[in-house]
Design an enzyme around this catalytic site. Structure first.
Site, mmCIF file in Angstrom:
data_model
loop_
_atom_site.group_PDB
_atom_site.id
_atom_site.type_symbol
_atom_site.label_atom_id
_atom_site.label_comp_id
_atom_site.label_asym_id
_atom_site.label_seq_id
_atom_site.Cartn_x
_atom_site.Cartn_y
_atom_site.Cartn_z
ATOM 1 C CE1 TYR A 83 6.071 -5.138 5.019
ATOM 2 C CE2 TYR A 83 8.071 -4.106 3.851
ATOM 3 C CZ TYR A 83 7.095 -4.223 4.123
ATOM 4 O OH TYR A 83 6.191 -3.428 4.053
ATOM 5 C CE1 TYR A 100 10.020 -3.291 0.240
ATOM 6 C CE2 TYR A 100 9.174 -1.710 2.117
ATOM 7 C CZ TYR A 100 8.586 -2.578 0.954
ATOM 8 O OH TYR A 100 7.534 -2.696 0.524
ATOM 9 N NE ARG A 129 7.222 1.370 -2.577
ATOM 10 C CZ ARG A 129 6.361 1.857 -1.484
ATOM 11 N NH1 ARG A 129 5.694 0.929 -1.516
ATOM 12 N NH2 ARG A 129 6.196 3.027 -1.682
ATOM 13 C CG HIS A 182 6.087 1.974 2.937
ATOM 14 N ND1 HIS A 182 7.460 1.611 2.444
ATOM 15 C CD2 HIS A 182 5.342 0.280 2.659
ATOM 16 C CE1 HIS A 182 7.186 0.238 1.854
ATOM 17 N NE2 HIS A 182 6.258 -0.080 2.318
ATOM 18 C CG HIS A 194 1.860 -2.223 3.913
ATOM 19 N ND1 HIS A 194 1.577 -2.020 2.528
ATOM 20 C CD2 HIS A 194 3.617 -1.757 3.944
ATOM 21 C CE1 HIS A 194 2.598 -1.707 1.744
ATOM 22 N NE2 HIS A 194 3.692 -2.052 2.539
HETATM 23 FE FE LIG Z 1 5.433 -2.432 1.654
#
Ligand SMILES: [Fe+2]
Lengths: 234, 189
Positions: A105, A144, A154, A157, A159
């Site tokens: 991110y 990640y 995770r 995905h 959000h």
């Molecule tokens: Fe996330």
């Protein structure tokens, strides 16, 4: 004097509880006191209204927000925002955020050892149209690691944040991809008790909206709380 | 046959990349009437530790008690400049700050007036669905008759009322305690 047009509760089993110990951070953040049941009033059945003039032309296209295209597999994510009665939720704000193709991110606290992409911020926003439809162009996010448990990853995905017509329809969720082996190991996914409700979070391959020689499409419909029958005016 | 509602999921730790460009931390833009208030406080977890980077959204009526929404049928003035929506992020020490105006009274169930309040929703990592609560204003005579406050056990009502900070008449402190001692009252609808 108008009575408020109230919202139904979410479908039984569709929502996670606050406390789900396999997701460790819930242990100190879930309220321990019971929630207080209160009537719906004008304060909650209303909510912010956003206008088309607040959305920039490229806000929905995460691949065109920088000088060059981001790295990764370009994709279209599209679908409808509906209420549980199947009615479209029109002109509502939909916001998304995600990691880049490498699973990183653009956030100061993300210290996963994966490269940042100077051409990818990972955020988009749009308003649904009159049929409740939305569409984003982006790249497929990467998986990640996180520190919840040993070797925790995770699943890729996106959000989603959706406003709906009133604050009682406010929803933040995550969209996943079909056939992902990480899902069964992911507490965010397994926190949902109902198997069909879990499936709702998985997008489907959308051949119809796949654009030849451009990008594969995924479909993700979002269902918000619906309303009871219209109240009679007093 | 109703469709199954989509499950809530946590915002995770990186929500600020999405919310930061659209923060609304000061609703007192020019032309908005009403008493200016600075609402601030901290978000606190079950260890009494600050929750960094929580996202807080607020929704309120204008000073006349009118919501900027098509389902508010009251004959009260709208103010074009006032949407009534606040969005702030707590910093790494769990501290948030919102500048707004005190809303007017709004209609409640059965025509009973609701005391001035903000509806507040809270998102954070470790919260699988957002929390919904309200914040009321200290010393407001309408609080005693507010139909929602009345449903809250008396010993917990204080968690929903901001505290005046002695140094400045406009400054109000309100902490959001998600768990433990003095846990804030959260609602279900
Ligand atoms: Fe996330």
């Amino acid at each position: 004097m108008h009575d408020v047009h109230s919202y139904r509760k979410p479908s039984p089993g569709s929502q996670p509880d606050y406390l789900y110990p396999p997701y460790k951070s819930t242990v100190k953040r879930a309220p321990v006191q019971p929630l207080v049941l209160v009537p719906q009033t004008l304060s909650e059945i209303t909510g912010p209204v956003f206008g088309r003039n607040e959305i920039a032309p490229l806000d929905h296209d995460l691949t065109r927000q920088h000088q060059s295209a981001p790295l990764g597999e370009r994709m279209i994510v599209n679908g409808r925002v509906l209420d549980d009665g199947g009615c479209p939720v029109a002109n509502t704000l939909v916001e998304i955020w995600q990691s880049n193709a490498a699973g990183r991110y653009r956030h100061a606290d993300d210290n996963h050892d994966a490269p940042l992409d100077p051409n990818f911020t990972g955020c988009g926003r749009t308003l649904t149209d009159d049929a409740g439809r939305y569409r984003f162009v982006t790249i497929k996010p990467g998986a990640y690691p996180w520190r919840n448990h040993h070797n925790a990853w995770r699943p890729p995905h996106i959000h989603f944040s959706v406003f709906g017509c009133g604050f009682l329809q406010r929803l933040v969720t995550q969209m996943y991809f079909p056939g992902d082996p990480l899902l069964a190991l992911d507490p965010m996914y397994t926190c949902i008790a109902d198997e069909r409700a879990r499936q709702r979070l998985i997008s489907s391959f959308d051949w119809e909206n796949t654009v030849p020689e451009f990008a594969i499409a995924y479909r993700f419909d979002i269902v918000l709380r619906g309303r009871d029958a219209t109240p009679m005016e007093k | 046959m109703n469709e199954l509602t989509t499950a809530s999921q946590t915002v995770g730790p990186f929500v600020s990349i999405s919310f930061a460009p659209s923060l609304a931390g000061d609703l007192t833009v020019q032309g908005v009437s009403g008493k200016r208030v600075v609402l601030h406080g901290r978000v606190i977890d079950g260890d009494g530790a600050p929750v960094g980077h929580a996202a807080i959204e607020t929704w309120q009526a204008n000073a006349h008690g009118k919501y900027a929404h098509p389902e508010d049928f009251q004959e009260k003035p709208l103010e074009r400049e006032f949407r009534g929506f606040g969005r702030v992020m707590a910093d790494e020490r769990g501290a948030y700050r919102l500048v707004t105006i005190e809303p007017g009274c709004t209609p409640g169930p059965g025509g009973v007036l609701q005391a001035p309040h903000l509806v507040v929703v809270i998102f954070m990592r470790g919260l699988l669905k957002h929390l919904t609560t309200r914040v009321y204003f200290p010393d407001d005579t309408h609080n005693a008759e507010d139909p929602v406050l009345k449903l809250v056990p008396e010993e917990r009502r204080a968690t929903l009322i901001a505290r005046r900070v002695a140094t400045d008449a406009n400054e109000l402190e309100w902490n959001i305690v998600v768990q433990g001692k003095d846990e804030t009252v959260f609602f279900e609808y």
